[in-house]
Design a protein around this motif. Structure first.
Motif, PDB file in Angstrom:
ATOM      1  N   LEU A  12      14.243   5.893  -5.801  1.00 44.00           N
ATOM      2  CA  LEU A  12      13.566   5.639  -4.316  1.00 44.00           C
ATOM      3  C   LEU A  12      12.875   3.905  -5.364  1.00 44.00           C
ATOM      4  CD1 LEU A  12      13.323   6.039  -1.785  1.00 44.00           C
ATOM      5  CD2 LEU A  12      10.900   7.853  -2.446  1.00 44.00           C
ATOM      6  N   PHE A  13      12.273   3.852  -6.325  1.00 45.59           N
ATOM      7  CA  PHE A  13      11.248   3.144  -6.475  1.00 45.59           C
ATOM      8  C   PHE A  13      11.958   1.985  -7.314  1.00 45.59           C
ATOM      9  CE2 PHE A  13       8.659   5.689  -5.669  1.00 45.59           C
ATOM     10  CZ  PHE A  13       7.432   5.527  -4.760  1.00 45.59           C
ATOM     11  N   GLY A  74      11.415  -2.019   0.447  1.00 44.27           N
ATOM     12  CA  GLY A  74      11.701  -1.957  -0.395  1.00 44.27           C
ATOM     13  C   GLY A  74      10.450  -3.672  -0.724  1.00 44.27           C
ATOM     14  N   VAL A  75      10.664  -4.008   1.048  1.00 44.81           N
ATOM     15  CA  VAL A  75       9.659  -4.767   0.999  1.00 44.81           C
ATOM     16  C   VAL A  75       8.027  -4.930   0.128  1.00 44.81           C
ATOM     17  CG1 VAL A  75       8.067  -6.946   2.198  1.00 44.81           C
ATOM     18  CG2 VAL A  75      10.993  -6.285   2.837  1.00 44.81           C
ATOM     19  N   LEU A  76       7.708  -3.456   0.578  1.00 46.23           N
ATOM     20  CA  LEU A  76       6.701  -3.152   0.528  1.00 46.23           C
ATOM     21  C   LEU A  76       5.671  -3.106  -1.347  1.00 46.23           C
ATOM     22  CD1 LEU A  76       5.617  -0.593   3.482  1.00 46.23           C
ATOM     23  CD2 LEU A  76       4.803  -2.637   2.675  1.00 46.23           C
ATOM     24  N   GLN A  77       7.114  -2.359  -1.776  1.00 45.30           N
ATOM     25  CA  GLN A  77       7.275  -2.235  -3.102  1.00 45.30           C
ATOM     26  C   GLN A  77       7.095  -2.845  -4.122  1.00 45.30           C
ATOM     27  OE1 GLN A  77      10.194   0.350  -4.669  1.00 45.30           O
ATOM     28  NE2 GLN A  77      10.063   1.657  -2.857  1.00 45.30           N
ATOM     29  N   ALA A  78       7.600  -3.903  -3.365  1.00 46.58           N
ATOM     30  CA  ALA A  78       8.243  -5.314  -4.024  1.00 46.58           C
ATOM     31  C   ALA A  78       7.148  -5.868  -3.673  1.00 46.58           C
ATOM     32  CB  ALA A  78       9.203  -6.428  -3.322  1.00 46.58           C
ATOM     33  N   VAL A  79       6.310  -6.737  -2.453  1.00 50.04           N
ATOM     34  CA  VAL A  79       5.199  -6.705  -2.226  1.00 50.04           C
ATOM     35  C   VAL A  79       4.010  -6.181  -3.143  1.00 50.04           C
ATOM     36  CG1 VAL A  79       2.615  -8.007  -1.157  1.00 50.04           C
ATOM     37  CG2 VAL A  79       5.171  -7.883  -0.832  1.00 50.04           C
ATOM     38  N   GLY A  80       4.154  -4.499  -3.680  1.00 51.00           N
ATOM     39  CA  GLY A  80       2.790  -3.420  -4.393  1.00 51.00           C
ATOM     40  C   GLY A  80       2.858  -4.065  -5.740  1.00 51.00           C
ATOM     41  N   ALA A  81       4.567  -3.833  -6.257  1.00 53.75           N
ATOM     42  CA  ALA A  81       4.240  -3.870  -7.373  1.00 53.75           C
ATOM     43  C   ALA A  81       4.356  -5.702  -8.244  1.00 53.75           C
ATOM     44  CB  ALA A  81       5.553  -4.278  -8.147  1.00 53.75           C
ATOM     45  N   ILE A  82       4.382  -6.851  -7.115  1.00 56.08           N
ATOM     46  CA  ILE A  82       3.692  -8.077  -7.716  1.00 56.08           C
ATOM     47  C   ILE A  82       2.068  -8.326  -7.827  1.00 56.08           C
ATOM     48  CG2 ILE A  82       3.381 -10.576  -7.082  1.00 56.08           C
ATOM     49  CD1 ILE A  82       6.605 -10.146  -8.629  1.00 56.08           C
ATOM     50  N   SER A  83       1.792  -7.585  -6.478  1.00 56.90           N
ATOM     51  CA  SER A  83       0.246  -7.805  -6.849  1.00 56.90           C
ATOM     52  C   SER A  83      -0.378  -6.589  -7.808  1.00 56.90           C
ATOM     53  CB  SER A  83      -0.158  -7.192  -5.414  1.00 56.90           C
ATOM     54  OG  SER A  83       0.558  -7.344  -3.671  1.00 56.90           O
ATOM     55  N   GLY A  84      -0.113  -6.220  -7.440  1.00 58.28           N
ATOM     56  CA  GLY A  84      -0.566  -5.006  -9.181  1.00 58.28           C
ATOM     57  C   GLY A  84      -0.651  -5.661 -10.295  1.00 58.28           C
ATOM     58  N   ASP A  85       0.664  -6.293 -10.671  1.00 55.92           N
ATOM     59  CA  ASP A  85       0.465  -7.121 -11.815  1.00 55.92           C
ATOM     60  C   ASP A  85      -0.409  -7.678 -11.776  1.00 55.92           C
ATOM     61  OD1 ASP A  85       1.657  -8.195 -14.920  1.00 55.92           O
ATOM     62  OD2 ASP A  85       3.026  -9.570 -13.191  1.00 55.92           O
ATOM     63  N   ILE A  86      -0.513  -8.831 -10.993  1.00 60.24           N
ATOM     64  CA  ILE A  86      -1.535  -9.665 -10.385  1.00 60.24           C
ATOM     65  C   ILE A  86      -2.951  -9.526 -10.701  1.00 60.24           C
ATOM     66  CG2 ILE A  86      -2.029 -11.831  -8.921  1.00 60.24           C
ATOM     67  CD1 ILE A  86       0.198 -12.244  -7.756  1.00 60.24           C
ATOM     68  N   VAL A  87      -2.935  -8.506 -10.300  1.00 60.89           N
ATOM     69  CA  VAL A  87      -4.022  -8.014 -10.241  1.00 60.89           C
ATOM     70  C   VAL A  87      -5.283  -7.577 -11.832  1.00 60.89           C
ATOM     71  CG1 VAL A  87      -5.930  -5.965  -9.618  1.00 60.89           C
ATOM     72  CG2 VAL A  87      -4.609  -7.032  -7.751  1.00 60.89           C
ATOM     73  N   ASP A 107      -1.200  -2.526 -18.261  1.00 61.43           N
ATOM     74  CA  ASP A 107      -0.022  -3.131 -17.909  1.00 61.43           C
ATOM     75  C   ASP A 107       1.124  -2.736 -17.667  1.00 61.43           C
ATOM     76  OD1 ASP A 107      -0.655  -6.013 -19.043  1.00 61.43           O
ATOM     77  OD2 ASP A 107      -0.890  -5.705 -21.413  1.00 61.43           O
ATOM     78  N   GLN A 108       1.728  -1.424 -18.130  1.00 64.37           N
ATOM     79  CA  GLN A 108       3.096  -0.652 -17.752  1.00 64.37           C
ATOM     80  C   GLN A 108       2.648   0.065 -16.670  1.00 64.37           C
ATOM     81  OE1 GLN A 108       1.376   0.024 -21.286  1.00 64.37           O
ATOM     82  NE2 GLN A 108       2.844  -1.794 -21.845  1.00 64.37           N
ATOM     83  N   LEU A 109       1.442   0.392 -16.213  1.00 64.80           N
ATOM     84  CA  LEU A 109       1.138   0.984 -15.060  1.00 64.80           C
ATOM     85  C   LEU A 109       0.802   0.229 -13.493  1.00 64.80           C
ATOM     86  CD1 LEU A 109      -0.139   4.168 -15.467  1.00 64.80           C
ATOM     87  CD2 LEU A 109       2.392   3.659 -16.109  1.00 64.80           C
ATOM     88  N   ASP A 110       0.424  -0.984 -13.677  1.00 64.01           N
ATOM     89  CA  ASP A 110      -0.007  -1.415 -12.285  1.00 64.01           C
ATOM     90  C   ASP A 110       0.658  -1.401 -11.399  1.00 64.01           C
ATOM     91  OD1 ASP A 110       1.637  -3.250 -13.812  1.00 64.01           O
ATOM     92  OD2 ASP A 110      -0.111  -4.674 -14.320  1.00 64.01           O
ATOM     93  N   PHE A 111       1.987  -2.113 -11.815  1.00 53.63           N
ATOM     94  CA  PHE A 111       3.053  -2.477 -10.717  1.00 53.63           C
ATOM     95  C   PHE A 111       3.525  -1.104 -10.266  1.00 53.63           C
ATOM     96  CE2 PHE A 111       6.173  -0.430 -13.544  1.00 53.63           C
ATOM     97  CZ  PHE A 111       7.347  -0.693 -13.138  1.00 53.63           C
ATOM     98  N   ILE A 112       3.443   0.143 -10.768  1.00 51.36           N
ATOM     99  CA  ILE A 112       4.551   1.106 -10.099  1.00 51.36           C
ATOM    100  C   ILE A 112       2.374   2.321  -9.075  1.00 51.36           C
ATOM    101  CG2 ILE A 112       4.141   3.065 -11.551  1.00 51.36           C
ATOM    102  CD1 ILE A 112       6.634   2.532  -9.580  1.00 51.36           C
ATOM    103  N   LEU A 113       2.072   1.890  -9.627  1.00 47.54           N
ATOM    104  CA  LEU A 113       0.747   2.152  -8.465  1.00 47.54           C
ATOM    105  C   LEU A 113       0.134   1.720  -7.543  1.00 47.54           C
ATOM    106  CD1 LEU A 113      -2.549   2.758 -11.211  1.00 47.54           C
ATOM    107  CD2 LEU A 113      -1.111   4.501 -10.210  1.00 47.54           C
ATOM    108  N   PHE A 114       0.791   0.274  -7.968  1.00 45.83           N
ATOM    109  CA  PHE A 114       0.703  -0.449  -6.684  1.00 45.83           C
ATOM    110  C   PHE A 114       2.079  -0.437  -5.064  1.00 45.83           C
ATOM    111  CE2 PHE A 114      -3.566  -3.312  -6.455  1.00 45.83           C
ATOM    112  CZ  PHE A 114      -3.763  -3.049  -7.515  1.00 45.83           C
ATOM    113  N   ALA A 115       2.439  -0.192  -5.825  1.00 49.61           N
ATOM    114  CA  ALA A 115       4.140  -0.411  -5.467  1.00 49.61           C
ATOM    115  C   ALA A 115       3.488   1.379  -4.601  1.00 49.61           C
ATOM    116  CB  ALA A 115       5.593  -0.163  -6.781  1.00 49.61           C
TER     117      ALA A 115
END
Ligand code: CTP
Ligand code: MG
Length: 158
Positions: A12-13, A74-87, A107-115
């Protein structure tokens, strides 16, 4: 937590995983922050967050969502993943961690938490799925980065 739950959570992710990994391959070039500094005089995000990586990450993750018949998720996951990494990069610069330096767990969890958070209104994932994907991401993200390092795609294995 049985194998089936773990595998379906990862499936799913996948858009978030692809969004997070593709900048390593397709990134580079001008920095997303335009090279500007924050109020503390240190780089806003630093040179490792690039415009190309950001755009490719969002497109790649969204395409995986489309292939899975879950375009909006998928769009929301992608935007979330990229944003979390940027934050995370923003906070790393504030505490003097150089671009590419390690900030364990974030570093490990930022992208998935936001996604997980951004896609929740569309995917309505169960608490079990949310917790499972976050737990498996810790080792999985580490392993994928070590693999990217061994393949010569990343300079550091984190
Ligand atoms: N990348 C990119 N654009 C992004 C995210 C990542 O171009 N929005 C690319 C960069 O080449 C980066 C690599 O993907 O070096 C790995 O990303 P990541 O591990 O998140 O960055 P770090 O090198 O650790 O940089 P930072 O310290 O800013 O987190
Ligand atoms: Mg990162």
């Amino acid at each position: 937590m049985n194998t089936q739950t773990v595998i379906s959570a990862i499936y799913l992710f996948l858009p978030a995983y692809f969004a997070n990994a593709s900048p390593v391959v397709f990134g580079g070039g001008p920095p997303l922050d335009g090279g500007v500094n924050w109020l503390d005089g240190k780089p806003f995000l630093g040179g490792h967050k690039t415009t190309k990586g950001t755009i490719f990450g969002i497109i790649t993750g969204s395409l995986i969502g489309l292939l899975q018949g879950n375009l909006l998720g998928g769009v929301l996951q992608a935007v979330g993943a990229i944003s979390g990494d940027i934050v995370t990069s923003f906070f790393k610069r504030r505490i003097n961690i150089e671009p590419g330096g390690s900030f364990p767990v974030a570093d490990q969890l930022d992208f998935i938490l936001f996604a997980v958070a951004l896609s929740y209104p569309v995917q309505l994932t169960s608490w079990e799925t949310n917790i499972v994907i976050i737990l498996v991401t810790l080792p999985l993200h580490y392993l994928t980065n070590v693999a990217a390092y061994l393949l010569g795609l990343k300079k550091k294995p984190w």
